[in-house]
Motif scaffolding. Structure first.
Motif, short mmCIF file in Angstrom:
data_model
loop_
_atom_site.label_atom_id
_atom_site.label_comp_id
_atom_site.label_asym_id
_atom_site.label_seq_id
_atom_site.Cartn_x
_atom_site.Cartn_y
_atom_site.Cartn_z
N ARG A 14 0.83 -1.21 0.00
CA ARG A 14 0.00 0.00 0.00
C ARG A 14 0.86 1.25 0.00
O ARG A 14 0.52 2.25 -0.63
N SER A 34 -7.06 8.03 -14.42
CA SER A 34 -7.11 6.74 -13.74
C SER A 34 -5.97 5.88 -14.27
O SER A 34 -5.35 6.19 -15.27
N MET A 55 -6.02 -2.81 -3.09
CA MET A 55 -6.88 -1.75 -3.61
C MET A 55 -8.24 -1.73 -2.89
O MET A 55 -8.79 -0.67 -2.62
N ALA A 56 -8.76 -2.90 -2.55
CA ALA A 56 -10.03 -2.97 -1.80
C ALA A 56 -9.87 -2.32 -0.43
O ALA A 56 -10.76 -1.60 0.04
N GLU A 59 -9.67 1.39 -0.98
CA GLU A 59 -10.99 1.91 -1.38
C GLU A 59 -11.92 1.99 -0.16
O GLU A 59 -12.61 3.00 0.02
N SER A 60 -11.92 0.97 0.66
CA SER A 60 -12.81 1.00 1.83
C SER A 60 -12.42 2.10 2.81
O SER A 60 -13.26 2.62 3.53
N GLY A 62 -11.35 4.97 1.73
CA GLY A 62 -11.65 6.22 1.05
C GLY A 62 -10.47 6.86 0.35
O GLY A 62 -10.56 8.01 -0.08
N TYR A 63 -9.37 6.15 0.20
CA TYR A 63 -8.19 6.72 -0.45
C TYR A 63 -8.21 6.60 -1.96
O TYR A 63 -7.56 7.38 -2.65
N VAL A 64 -8.87 5.61 -2.50
CA VAL A 64 -8.97 5.43 -3.95
C VAL A 64 -10.40 5.00 -4.29
O VAL A 64 -11.16 4.58 -3.43
N THR A 65 -10.74 5.14 -5.55
CA THR A 65 -11.98 4.56 -6.07
C THR A 65 -11.59 3.57 -7.16
O THR A 65 -10.60 3.78 -7.86
N THR A 66 -12.35 2.51 -7.26
CA THR A 66 -12.06 1.52 -8.29
C THR A 66 -13.29 1.29 -9.15
O THR A 66 -14.42 1.48 -8.70
N THR A 67 -13.04 0.92 -10.38
CA THR A 67 -14.11 0.52 -11.29
C THR A 67 -13.67 -0.75 -11.99
O THR A 67 -12.48 -1.00 -12.14
#
Length: 93
Positions: A14, A34, A55-56, A59-60, A62-67
């Motif tokens: 991370r 992105s 990444m999960a 994301e949880s 709030g540091y990144v968003t994933t698609t």
């Protein structure tokens, strides 16, 4: 740095993700809004499952968003597997 952020930063994968994400957004290299899973995987030298997990976690927090765009090998392999099963079942009828 808050307690939660400190815990997140303890993991080396991370910690390495931050500079990789930052470099991808910096002109003149990419200036991308992105980055792809492949880009991160190649630059961080992580397995698919480890990168997904890292990444999960980010994301949880709030540091990144994933698609997900459905272009992964897993989705393709699953589709091929389903088609083979359908062919087998059609042969029984």
């Amino acid at each position: 740095m808050g307690h939660r952020a400190g815990r997140l930063a303890l993991d080396p994968a991370r910690r390495a993700a931050g500079p990789a994400l930052s470099a991808a957004r910096r002109p003149p290299l990419f200036n991308a809004p992105s980055v792809s899973f492949r880009f991160l995987k190649d630059h961080l030298r992580l397995s698919d499952s480890d990168l997904s997990k890292q990444m999960a976690t980010l994301e949880s927090a709030g540091y990144v968003t994933t698609t997900k765009d459905g272009r992964g090998y897993g989705r393709r392999a699953y589709g091929t597997h389903c088609a083979a099963l359908r062919a087998l079942l059609d042969g029984w009828g």
